[in-house]
Design a protein around this motif. Structure first.
Motif, PDB file in Angstrom:
ATOM      1  N   GLU A 138       2.846   4.003  -6.734  1.00 63.25           N
ATOM      2  CA  GLU A 138       1.803   3.747  -7.724  1.00 63.25           C
ATOM      3  C   GLU A 138       0.837   2.756  -7.093  1.00 63.25           C
ATOM      4  OE1 GLU A 138       3.597   2.386 -11.295  1.00 63.25           O
ATOM      5  OE2 GLU A 138       4.772   4.225 -11.604  1.00 63.25           O
ATOM      6  N   GLU A 150      -4.271   7.588  -8.536  1.00 67.10           N
ATOM      7  CA  GLU A 150      -3.453   6.441  -8.925  1.00 67.10           C
ATOM      8  C   GLU A 150      -2.040   6.520  -8.358  1.00 67.10           C
ATOM      9  OE1 GLU A 150      -3.562   6.200 -13.146  1.00 67.10           O
ATOM     10  OE2 GLU A 150      -5.665   5.522 -13.233  1.00 67.10           O
ATOM     11  N   GLU A 151      -1.616   7.707  -7.943  1.00 71.68           N
ATOM     12  CA  GLU A 151      -0.260   7.889  -7.420  1.00 71.68           C
ATOM     13  C   GLU A 151      -0.290   8.727  -6.156  1.00 71.68           C
ATOM     14  OE1 GLU A 151       2.089   9.619 -10.479  1.00 71.68           O
ATOM     15  OE2 GLU A 151       2.018   7.856 -11.795  1.00 71.68           O
TER      16      GLU A 151
END
Length: 250
Positions: A138, A150-151
Motif C-alpha cells: 500500500e 494506491e496499491e
C-alpha cells in the motif's frame, strides 16, 4: 697681527669644539630616547605575540576536543552499522516471509521468496540471482501520486551480472521477461527498476534490482516464475552463448 689671527683661530676652534660637543650631547640624548621608544615598541609587540599565541593555543585545544567528539561519534555509528549487518547475516534477510514493513514508499508485505538459485552461465556471461520474491504494498501518498495507483502487486528480482570475456559484449540483463504461475507475462518496470547498460566492457560486473508489476493477479497467489533472457552477442552481433530460460519456484 699674527697673534690676533692666532687667537681668533683658537677661538673659532674652541667655538667649533663647543658646538661639536653640544651636537654630540644632543645626538646622545636623541639616541637614548629612540632606544627607549624602541624598547617600548618591542615590549608591546612581544605582548601582542604572546596574546596571539595564547589565542592560537585555545583554538587548537577546541579543535582537538571537536576531533575527539567526531571520532567517538564515528566509532559509535560504525558499531551500530556492524551490529545491523551481523543481525542480517545471522537471519539471512532483514525481512522474513510473512512480515510487513513500512518505509518511505509505503507499507509492504512479503509473501514468498526464493534465494537458492543456481548460478547461470551463458557464453562469457555469469548471472547470480540473489533472490526472487513476491510482495504487495500500500503506497504512501507521494508514491501513489507518482505511480498513479494506491496499491502494487510485484515480483522482485535482485541479481549480479558479470562479463568474464576478454572482449566487450552486449547482454541486456535489464530486459528479462517473466511469466508467472498465475498466467501473466511481464517486462520489468522501468520506473521502479535499476538500469544496467547492455554494452558490457571486458571484465566488468554490475548489480541491480528489477520489479515486475502484476496487472491481473495477486502476489500471494504466485507460486513460481519463469525467467528468460536473449543470448549475449559480440561486437559483430554474433551469438556467443545460449538464450537463458529458467524456472524459479517459491
Amino acid at each position: 697681527m699674527r697673534k690676533a689671527v692666532f687667537t681668533t683661530t683658537i677661538g673659532v676652534a674652541l667655538l667649533l669644539t663647543a658646538c661639536g660637543d653640544a651636537e654630540n650631547n644632543g645626538n646622545a640624548n636623541e639616541n637614548e630616547a629612540n632606544a627607549a621608544l624602541n624598547n617600548n615598541e618591542n615590549d608591546m609587540n612581544n605582548d601582542d605575540v604572546h596574546e596571539d599565541n595564547n589565542e592560537q593555543d585555545n583554538e587548537n585545544e577546541e579543535l582537538e576536543e571537536e576531533n575527539e567528539e567526531n571520532a567517538e561519534a564515528d566509532e559509535e555509528m560504525n558499531g551500530n552499522e556492524e551490529d545491523a549487518a551481523d543481525e542480517i547475516a545471522e537471519d539471512g534477510w532483514e525481512t522474513e516471509v510473512g512480515e510487513t514493513i513500512e518505509n518511505e514508499g509505503g507499507t509492504f508485505t512479503l509473501h514468498a521468496r526464493q534465494d537458492d538459485i543456481d548460478t547461470i552461465e551463458t557464453g562469457p556471461v555469469v548471472i547470480d540471482i540473489e533472490q526472487v520474491n513476491a510482495q504487495s504494498g500500500e503506497l504512501s501518498q507521494q508514491m501513489a501520486d507518482m505511480l498513479e495507483t494506491e496499491e502494487l502487486e510485484m515480483i522482485q528480482m535482485d541479481l549480479t551480472v558479470e562479463n568474464t570475456a576478454d572482449e566487450d559484449i552486449t547482454f541486456y540483463v535489464s530486459q528479462a521477461t517473466i511469466a508467472t504461475s498465475t498466467g501473466e507475462q511481464l517486462e520489468s518496470d522501468m520506473w521502479l527498476s535499476d538500469h544496467i547498460d547492455g554494452d558490457m566492457m571486458s571484465g566488468t560486473s554490475h548489480n541491480g534490482t528489477f520489479f515486475f508489476v502484476l496487472e491481473n493477479s495477486a502476489a500471494e497467489d504466485v507460486e513460481s516464475v519463469r525467467i528468460t533472457w536473449s543470448s549475449p552477442t559480440n561486437e559483430d552481433w554474433e551469438d556467443i552463448g545460449e538464450d537463458v530460460d529458467i524456472e524459479v519456484e517459491f
